[in-house]
Write an enzyme that holds these catalytic residues in place. Structure first.
Site, PDB file in Angstrom:
ATOM      1  CB  CYS A 100      -0.974   0.048   1.219  1.00 61.61           C
ATOM      2  SG  CYS A 100      -1.999   1.537   1.189  1.00 61.61           S
ATOM      3  N   GLY A 101       1.082   1.614  -1.179  1.00 60.42           N
ATOM      4  CA  GLY A 101       1.795   3.005  -1.208  1.00 60.42           C
ATOM      5  C   GLY A 101       1.380   4.128  -0.399  1.00 60.42           C
ATOM      6  CG  HIS A 102      -3.063   5.472   0.792  1.00 61.03           C
ATOM      7  ND1 HIS A 102      -3.335   3.911   0.611  1.00 61.03           N
ATOM      8  CD2 HIS A 102      -3.463   5.749   2.044  1.00 61.03           C
ATOM      9  CE1 HIS A 102      -4.206   3.585   1.639  1.00 61.03           C
ATOM     10  NE2 HIS A 102      -4.323   4.780   2.603  1.00 61.03           N
TER      11      HIS A 102
END
Length: 334
Positions: A92-94
């Site tokens: 999950c980049g965010h």
């Protein structure tokens, strides 16, 4: 009765409008020799805590959360599990962008100005994170695990839409990626509900057609969702919407989705190492992507991608689950 309740405390953040609920206390110890073992354990033994935090009345259909765990890699400063409305994602980049700022602010890593560096271990692997230290919400960037194009120009029969051409790419999770115009839609512009219907139909068609596998671990071999784009692949600015898990809509451009799109752009010769691209979400928030290096994963050509964005605090919470509350483990209305 309240003194017998189970309490979980969190810090609340968002990146590009997408929530990040970071668990600080209230989870029991999570055993496992590896982070994927820990992910299997929470799925089998502690899923009631995920639903309590992600679902109503404490969360909502599109809530997203993070569970810090003990790292099993010596180079990792922090290890985390990611959770959403239907389970546990592998990347999950965010959330990583939010965690970078959070780690510096909470003293989990020594603050070094003007830029602090750390490693966060995610279920897909370790990601190198850099945090601008400027007294506010500076940019946070992370270098992805090896990302690659799995399939280009795959034609699938999508129920309600007919034959649709799409790509499949891995950016810490697998996505189907298609131009929204192939569904008669626009990003931005079309109602989000219509984009969700189309993205879900595409995900279903791809899951029926393609069996995914990742050379590093069987746990990584599944389609997480679909990314519908504005068709401006390879151009300096492009918009997209990511629909993942159980019809969950990312308010941010989606860090792992940006990584997957950059891998596709590189595979098509549309973007080279060092070239910067900007991606917009349905909220108008942006992230940037840049190919850092070419590499190999298994027998596939791959790249690592730096994704950057900004995260902000929204609050802190102390959630209570009373033992006689019939909704203590959450619910969803659909």
């Amino acid at each position: 009765m309240i003194n017998k309740a189970h309490t979980i405390t969190t810090t609340e953040m968002h990146t590009g409008g997408e929530p990040v609920r970071i668990v600080e206390s209230g989870y029991p110890p999570i055993p496992g020799a590896t982070i994927l073992d820990k992910r299997r354990y929470v799925r089998a033994e502690l899923d009631h805590l995920r639903t309590a935090l992600m679902h109503e009345p404490r969360g909502h259909f599109d809530m997203y959360g993070v569970i810090p765990v003990e790292p099993d890699l010596p180079e990792a400063d922090l290890a985390v599990l990611f959770m959403h409305n239907s389970g546990y994602s592998t990347m999950c980049g965010h959330a990583v962008i939010a965690l970078g700022r959070y780690a510096v602010d909470r003293g989990l890593v020594p603050k070094v100005a003007p830029e602090t560096r750390m490693v966060i271990q995610c279920p897909c692997g370790p990601v190198a994170v850099r945090i601008e230290v400027n007294g506010g919400a500076g940019a946070v960037g992370f270098e992805s695990v090896p990302a690659f194009a799995h399939t280009l120009d795959l034609e699938v029969e999508v129920e309600g839409y007919g034959a649709v051409s799409c790509d499949i790419a891995y950016g810490g999770a697998f996505y189907a990626v298609a131009d929204a115009g192939r569904f008669g839609l626009e990003v931005p512009g079309s109602p989000v509900a219509e984009l969700v219907t189309a993205a879900n139909a595409l995900s279903g068609a791809v899951r029926e057609r393609v069996e995914l596998a990742h050379p590093d671990a069987d746990d990584l071999g599944y389609l997480y969702g679909s990314v519908l784009t504005d068709g401006r692949d390879g151009e300096p600015v492009s918009a997209n919407v990511c629909v993942f898990a159980d019809s969950q809509v990312d308010r941010s451009p989606t860090g792992s989705g940006v990584t997957a799109r950059m891998a596709l752009g590189h595979a098509r010769g549309q973007v080279g190492p060092g070239e910067l691209r900007t991606f917009e979400s349905v909220t108008g928030s942006t992230m940037t992507g840049r190919v850092v290096a070419e590499c190999v994963v298994g027998d596939r050509r791959a790249v690592t991608v730096e994704v950057s964005g900004r995260a902000f605090y929204t609050g802190a919470a102390s959630f209570v689950m009373e033992p006689d509350d019939p909704f203590r483990h959450g619910f969803l209305v659909s």
